[in-house]
Design an enzyme around this catalytic site. Structure first.
Site, short mmCIF file in Angstrom:
data_model
loop_
_atom_site.label_atom_id
_atom_site.label_comp_id
_atom_site.label_asym_id
_atom_site.label_seq_id
_atom_site.Cartn_x
_atom_site.Cartn_y
_atom_site.Cartn_z
N SER A 80 0.83 -1.20 0.00
CA SER A 80 0.00 0.00 0.00
C SER A 80 0.87 1.26 0.00
O SER A 80 1.79 1.39 0.81
CB SER A 80 -0.89 -0.03 1.24
N GLY A 81 0.62 2.13 -0.93
CA GLY A 81 1.35 3.39 -1.02
C GLY A 81 2.59 3.29 -1.89
O GLY A 81 3.35 4.25 -2.02
N THR A 128 -1.59 2.52 -8.14
CA THR A 128 -2.67 3.24 -8.83
C THR A 128 -2.09 4.28 -9.78
O THR A 128 -2.54 4.42 -10.92
CB THR A 128 -3.60 3.88 -7.78
N ASN A 168 -1.16 5.48 3.07
CA ASN A 168 -1.32 6.16 1.79
C ASN A 168 -2.52 7.12 1.87
O ASN A 168 -3.60 6.72 2.31
CB ASN A 168 -1.57 5.08 0.72
N SER A 200 -5.40 5.74 -0.69
CA SER A 200 -5.26 4.29 -0.75
C SER A 200 -6.49 3.66 -1.41
O SER A 200 -7.63 3.99 -1.07
CB SER A 200 -5.09 3.76 0.67
N SER A 201 -6.24 2.76 -2.36
CA SER A 201 -7.36 2.07 -3.01
C SER A 201 -7.92 1.07 -2.01
O SER A 201 -7.18 0.21 -1.52
CB SER A 201 -6.88 1.32 -4.25
N GLY A 251 -2.68 -3.03 -2.26
CA GLY A 251 -1.36 -3.63 -1.97
C GLY A 251 -1.36 -4.39 -0.65
O GLY A 251 -2.23 -4.23 0.19
N GLU A 293 -0.81 -5.26 2.94
CA GLU A 293 -0.74 -4.29 4.03
C GLU A 293 -0.72 -4.95 5.40
O GLU A 293 -1.36 -5.98 5.63
CB GLU A 293 -1.87 -3.25 3.93
N1 LIG Z 1 5.12 8.07 -10.17
C1 LIG Z 1 4.79 8.85 -9.16
N2 LIG Z 1 5.14 10.15 -9.18
C2 LIG Z 1 4.81 10.95 -8.17
N3 LIG Z 1 4.14 10.56 -7.07
C3 LIG Z 1 3.78 9.27 -6.99
C4 LIG Z 1 4.07 8.35 -8.03
N4 LIG Z 1 3.58 7.15 -7.68
C5 LIG Z 1 2.98 7.33 -6.46
N5 LIG Z 1 3.10 8.57 -6.06
C6 LIG Z 1 2.59 9.16 -4.79
O1 LIG Z 1 2.34 8.12 -3.91
C7 LIG Z 1 0.98 8.13 -3.46
C8 LIG Z 1 0.46 6.71 -3.32
O2 LIG Z 1 0.42 6.10 -4.58
P1 LIG Z 1 -0.73 5.10 -4.97
O3 LIG Z 1 -2.01 5.60 -4.53
O4 LIG Z 1 -0.54 4.80 -6.40
O5 LIG Z 1 -0.36 3.86 -4.12
P2 LIG Z 1 -0.99 2.42 -4.21
O6 LIG Z 1 0.13 1.50 -4.48
O7 LIG Z 1 -2.09 2.42 -5.16
O8 LIG Z 1 -1.53 2.19 -2.76
P3 LIG Z 1 -2.78 1.40 -2.26
O9 LIG Z 1 -2.48 -0.02 -2.34
O10 LIG Z 1 -3.00 1.90 -0.90
O11 LIG Z 1 -3.86 1.83 -3.17
C9 LIG Z 1 0.26 8.88 -4.52
O12 LIG Z 1 -0.88 9.51 -3.99
C10 LIG Z 1 1.29 9.87 -4.97
O13 LIG Z 1 1.28 10.99 -4.13
MG LIG Z 2 -4.02 2.25 -5.13
#
Ligand SMILES: Nc1ncnc2c1ncn2[C@@H]1O[C@H](COP(=O)(O)OP(=O)(O)OP(=O)(O)O)[C@@H](O)[C@H]1O
Ligand SMILES: [Mg+2]
Length: 1109
Positions: free
Chosen positions: A108-109, A113, A158, A161-162, A388, A390
């Site tokens: 997660s994070g 996404t 996050n 977070s999804s 992700g 967690e």
């Molecule tokens: N390529 C990137 N460039 C800039 N910031 C990023 C990038 N990837 C992720 N982030 C930052 O990290 C945060 C978390 O990313 P994201 O929501 O994609 O995580 P996740 O893997 O989907 O988590 P979860 O499993 O909780 O959904 C985003 O809100 C963003 O601020």
């Molecule tokens: Mg996500």
């Protein structure tokens, strides 16, 4: 064409592809990641797998220029980038017709996404364009903000977070243009709706709605902007740094509109969101019943009321559903009361169900919009962005499910990259030393095994009759899974955990591939059951709200189903199973996301954290397998097909077996033997560079081939064109010749016709001349004959005429002779009678004709018309004159008969004047045309003469201004003369004073001259009262009228004494005692036109009158 020589190896920071890392160790691996991360290189490859380290800051590496840079380039050609992977996947989908899936994993994070959105936006940017395609792309991209608003939340790990799993299939046509998509969602973490761990928030949409909606919208939804008013919203972290809920709300609304949500659908969705918030505010209080049990009652009904109004539910129905529970079994209905705790449970269950069903409906609705329209076969690119792995402080059923899903993904990764790779080498007979890696299949089995897996145990507990609690479930696990090496529990028979204090009694621990996670069993049974009391679902179904009715179909009393619905765990396992099967049919592309720190901060690289992730993601093993193995492999047939143009012997056709063809090809290209191996059905290429070499050679060769094809095609095209031209030229020439010959023939033909016509003309004229001559000869003969005959005939005629004349003369002479004889014989009888008759008849005829003629020529009816037709015969003279007279009298009579009495009187006066003066006085002629007006002074109307008028008793017959001639010098003085029936009055003109009043009987006569003057003398009776001063000599402009009137009065007076009118140029006038002679003479012209009067001597007064014209 420019040959691209850039490579992954150029300007490389650290190592771009971990396969090239030297020496390979965990430390060097992490050091390489760190080094690249510090230089903003967040992507690194392991062969075709992309490792992405979350930068936690915005990077300038996703610009349209970058998209162009990576477009249509080989994977290893440029520095590592997520775009390279997206491009590779898209091109193999488009060019090689292979369905693709992009598996994004990480905790997660870690950036899953974000990575999925980057892949989608890249594909959208490089694929086809056009109005329809752009609309599809836009809808696909805009589905993300909608789903994130409803399915994402801030967690400690996050901020976005999804809280659901998402797998999206993007469908393309044969050209690579997107047609649409299908989204599958996996188990939303709905417990978040009613309760959030510390430092976390509820789903974004609640905060977005309260911050971003207009006052009007909030009023309609009966909401308050203040978060603190709602029990379901955690307050400590309601505001998240860098997250603008209000702006995001606008984005979401806009996205919903683009995706295709109707305005009323958006409204319904917001109403449901508002209803969930309201539901959280409903509180219960206990109420004791007579049987000693407690029953719940709604504390403050306001929120309940508002919620019911929002959803169109009858308040009493919902209120009852919160107080009672009806259990139906075998046609029997039992109603039990709910205590306060059960009521809260029911309320939360309703809220969770409402929200999670709403979320699923939104996904379905988006799918409806983005569904591919065309029924044609399409290619698919799946993008998997699942929650992700967690580990929280408190992990419950949701974390268990999420982590199970991640285990499965790890499994598929292992299956496809590690195990399959090794197995393939063995299968293909390639020399290979086995690499050890951790296979998590055993953990998957612990969870999902049908007989003794944890999910199966949970289901068994849920369905078991008797008392079922979370503790009985844990007991079951303790017995069934006790021996499993990845299962840990305090109550386990496994003695090593008996004293493990980090493991509480109410928990169990699983050693996942990504680490150990402690799960608290509390709530497992309930969440797995996912039960909603039927009373509540029925209450919802009764709502007067289309969407909510649609969300609770089981509430329909007509469809009561006593069967238990499948458990949440069961459903999830099934859908994950389907997903895995789906992924296995596609070509996988991996993005392994790594989270560099726990602080969500940029520039921080916590090595221990990264090391942990590298380990559980199995990245080291991945590199090892890649390094020990071969970067690329391909079956002999497609390989030969692809590269056969690089060797003369294999081009254009290789007749033997494909493997031999590849061998010939490699030998011909002089590729070093250590760079490749021949397997049973595939060739294995060790180094990507060899592949690049082959690809580059192929590209060049393709260019040459293209030139060759182009050359041949152009030659063929020109030749075809030339032949066509030639053929056309022949056709054109033939047609032209035909045309020219036709023209020439037409010319000759018309010339011939002209010559012919001239010749014929000449011949015809010659013939005509001859014929004319002949005819003229004939005519001449005829004429001569005619003349001759004529002469003959005339001579004959003359002779005959002479003969007839002679005969006639004889007859006439005979007749005369006979007549003379007869007349001589009958003369005596004829004269006696016939003469008179003829005379009478003739006279009668003449008279008739005369009268008829007269009738037509009668003159007009005017009495003064002097015309009369001329007399036709002298003998009618007398008659004619008599008729004229009669006619005149008759028309005069007619004329007179039109007169009124007044007019008659006037004419009588005129007549009298004529009798008096006609042919006697020269002045008369000029008076005929003047009407006799009488009162010239308008004495009765003029106020000036009012006094004078009143002094006269009688009606004034004449009032005029006259000149009174002075007897002494003959000069005149103006006086007013009034004439009544009895008097003549003379008065001063200015004062109106009466100077003389003469009674008419005193007048003897009036004397006037024969000339054209207005003088008259009034002669008075000697001895009368008026005659004291003598006679009056006066001059008047209306002499004729005055005298006529005087005469008329006299003639009509009763005494009948007439006034004499003397007309002579000399008369005597009595002036006092003298008699003076007034003599009128013809005046000399020098005196002008005026009449002058002069006293010549005592006896003579001479009046000179100018000769009348
Ligand atoms: N390529 C990137 N460039 C800039 N910031 C990023 C990038 N990837 C992720 N982030 C930052 O990290 C945060 C978390 O990313 P994201 O929501 O994609 O995580 P996740 O893997 O989907 O988590 P979860 O499993 O909780 O959904 C985003 O809100 C963003 O601020
Ligand atoms: Mg996500």
């Amino acid at each position: 064409m420019e040959v691209k020589t850039k490579s992954l190896l150029d300007n490389m920071i650290g190592v771009g592809d971990m396969v090239l890392l030297e020496p390979l160790s965990e430390d060097s691996f992490i050091e390489n990641l760190r080094k690249r991360f510090d230089h903003n290189e967040i992507y690194t490859y392991i062969g075709s797998v992309v490792i992405s380290v979350n930068p936690y800051k915005s990077m300038l590496i996703y610009t349209p220029e970058k998209v162009e840079e990576y477009r249509n380039r080989n994977f290893y050609e440029l520095s590592p980038h997520i775009y390279a992977l997206a491009d590779e996947a898209y091109r193999s989908l488009r060019d090689q017709d292979k369905d693709q899936c992009i598996l994004i994993t990480g905790e997660s994070g870690a950036g899953k996404t974000e990575a999925s959105k980057l892949v989608m936006s890249y594909v959208a940017a490089v694929c086809g364009k056009g109005q329809e395609v752009n609309k599809v792309k836009e809808q696909l991209l805009q589905s993300n903000p909608v789903l994130e608003a409803f399915g994402n939340a801030k967690t400690v790990r996050n901020d976005n977070s999804s809280r659901f799993g998402k797998y999206m299939d993007i469908e393309f046509d044969f050209k690579g243009d997107p047609l649409g998509g299908v989204i599958s969602n996996y188990l939303l973490e709905k417990s978040r709706v009613v309760k959030q761990p510390r430092g976390e928030r509820n789903f974004h949409i609640f905060y977005q709605l309260l911050s971003g909606a207009s006052d009007d919208t909030l009023k309609k939804l009966k909401l308050d902007r203040d978060f603190s008013k709602y029990n379901y919203l955690s307050l400590d972290s309601a505001v998240v740094n860098g997250l603008d809920d209000a702006a995001n709300f606008r984005t979401v609304r806009n996205a919903m509109q683009i995706v295709g949500f109707m305005e009323d659908e958006v409204q319904s969705v917001l109403e449901l969101v508002a209803a969930v918030l309201k539901l959280g505010n409903i509180e219960f209080k206990p109420e004791s019943r007579c049987n000693g049990t407690d029953e719940s009652r709604v504390k403050d009904k306001n929120d309940l009321k508002e919620m019911c109004e929002l959803l169109g539910i009858e308040q009493s129905v919902l209120e009852r559903a919160f107080s009672y529970r009806t259990v139906e079994a075998k046609m029997e209905k039992v109603s039990t009361t709910l205590n306060v705790a059960q009521a809260y449970y029911a309320r939360d269950a309703l809220a969770k169900n409402l929200y999670s069903r709403l979320f699923s409906w939104i996904v379905t609705r988006i799918n409806e919009s983005i569904k591919a329209q065309a029924k044609t076969r399409h290619k698919v690119m799946g993008v998997l962005d699942i929650y992700g792995f967690e580990i929280f402080e408190d992990n419950s059923f949701e974390q268990f499910i999420i982590n199970y899903c991640n285990e499965k993904l790890q499994q598929i990764f292992i299956e496809l990259t590690l195990r399959e790779e090794q197995e393939e080498y063995i299968r293909e007979g390639i020399e290979w030393t086995n690499i050890e890696y951790f296979n998590n299949a055993i953990i998957c089995d612990l969870i999902e095994n049908h007989q003794n897996g944890i999910l199966a145990m949970l289901d068994e507990e849920c369905l078991r009759p008797g008392t079922v609690t979370d503790e009985t479930f844990l007991d079951k696990l303790n017995t069934v899974c006790a021996e499993h090496q990845h299962f840990e529990s305090r109550l386990n028979k496994n003695s090593k955990f008996l004293n493990d204090h980090s493991l509480p009694h109410c928990c169990f621990r699983i050693q996942h591939y990504a680490g150990k996670v402690l799960y608290r069993v509390e709530g497992f049974v309930d969440k797995n059951n996912d039960l909603l009391y039927r009373d509540l679902s029925q209450a919802m179904y009764k709502a007067n709200h289309t969407l909510i009715k649609h969300l609770f179909p089981e509430g329909n009393p007509a469809k009561v189903n006593l069967k238990r619905p499948p458990t949440a765990g069961f459903q999830f396992k099934a859908s994950v199973g389907t997903l895995m099967r789906n992924l296995q049919t596609k070509n996988p592309n991996y993005i392994r996301c790594i989270k560099p720190n726990d602080k969500k901060a940029p520039h921080i690289f916590t090595e221990s954290l990264v090391c942990h992730q590298v380990r559980y993601l199995g990245l080291m093993e991945n590199v090892r397998v890649r390094r020990a193995g071969y970067a690329f492999r391909q079956a002999y047939e497609p390989c030969l097909e692809r590269y056969k143009m690089l060797c003369k012997r294999t081009w254009p056709h290789w007749r033997g077996p494909a493997r031999e063809g590849v061998e010939v090809l490699m030998a011909d290209l002089q590729v070093p033997a250590e760079e490749f191996s021949y397997g049973r059905s595939k060739i294995f290429i060790r180094n990507p560079r060899t592949l690049f070499f082959l690809e580059e050679r192929r590209r060049q060769c393709l260019q040459d081939l293209a030139t060759l094809i182009q050359k041949i095609y152009r030659g063929w095209k020109c030749r075809t064109h030339f032949l066509l031209l030639k053929k056309s030229q022949i056709v054109v020439a033939a047609w032209y010749r035909r045309y020219a010959q036709q023209k020439k023939y037409q010319k000759i033909k018309s010339a011939t016709t002209v010559v012919q016509s001239y010749t014929r003309g000449w011949q015809a004229r010659k013939l005509l001349r001859e014929l004319k001559h002949q005819k003229r000869c004939e005519e001449a003969a005829t004429t001569i004959a005619a003349y001759w005959h004529g002469t003959q005939a005339r001579m004959e005629l003359r002779r005959l005429k002479q003969e007839v004349r002679n005969k006639h003369a004889v007859t006439v002479i005979w007749a005369y002779w006979q007549g003379t004889k007869v007349r001589r014989e009958y003369r005596k009888f004829f004269r006696a009678n016939a003469g008179k008759k003829i005379y009478d008849f003739t006279i009668q005829r003449i008279m008739q004709k005369y009268f008829q003629g007269l009738k037509k020529t009668l003159p007009s009816m005017s009495p003064i018309d002097k015309n009369w037709p001329a007399r036709p015969y002298i003998f009618l003279d007398g008659v004619h004159m008599e008729l004229r007279r009669i006619f005149h009298l008759w028309r005069c009579k007619k004329y007179r008969s039109q007169f009124t009495d007044e007019k008659k009187a006037v004419y009588e006066e005129k007549l009298e004047a004529s009798e008096l003066f006609k042919d006697k006085k020269a002045l008369y002629a000029s008076s005929v045309s003047q009407p006799f007006k009488g009162d010239y002074l308008e004495i009765s109307k003029n106020p000036k003469y009012q006094k004078l008028n009143s002094s006269v008793d009688e009606k004034v017959l004449l009032a005029d201004v006259v000149n009174k001639i002075n007897r002494a010098n003959g000069k005149g003085t103006t006086r007013i003369l009034l004439l009544t029936k009895k008097n003549v009055v003379l008065a001063d003109q200015k004062t109106g004073q009466v100077k003389a009043n003469v009674a008419l009987p005193d007048l003897t006569s009036v004397s006037v001259s024969t000339q054209n003057d207005g003088f008259f003398a009034l002669r008075l009776k000697e001895g009368s009262a008026s005659a004291v001063k003598g006679d009056f000599l006066l001059s008047s402009e209306h002499l004729i009228e005055t005298i006529t009137k005087l005469h008329h009065i006299g003639s009509t007076a009763s005494d009948g004494e007439q006034l004499n009118v003397d007309i002579s140029d000399e008369f005597l006038v009595q002036f006092k005692h003298d008699k003076v002679c007034v003599k009128f003479i013809q005046g000399a012209p020098k005196n002008g036109n005026s009449v002058s009067c002069k006293r010549k001597n005592n006896r003579l007064l001479e009046v000179s009158v100018p000769a009348s014209a």
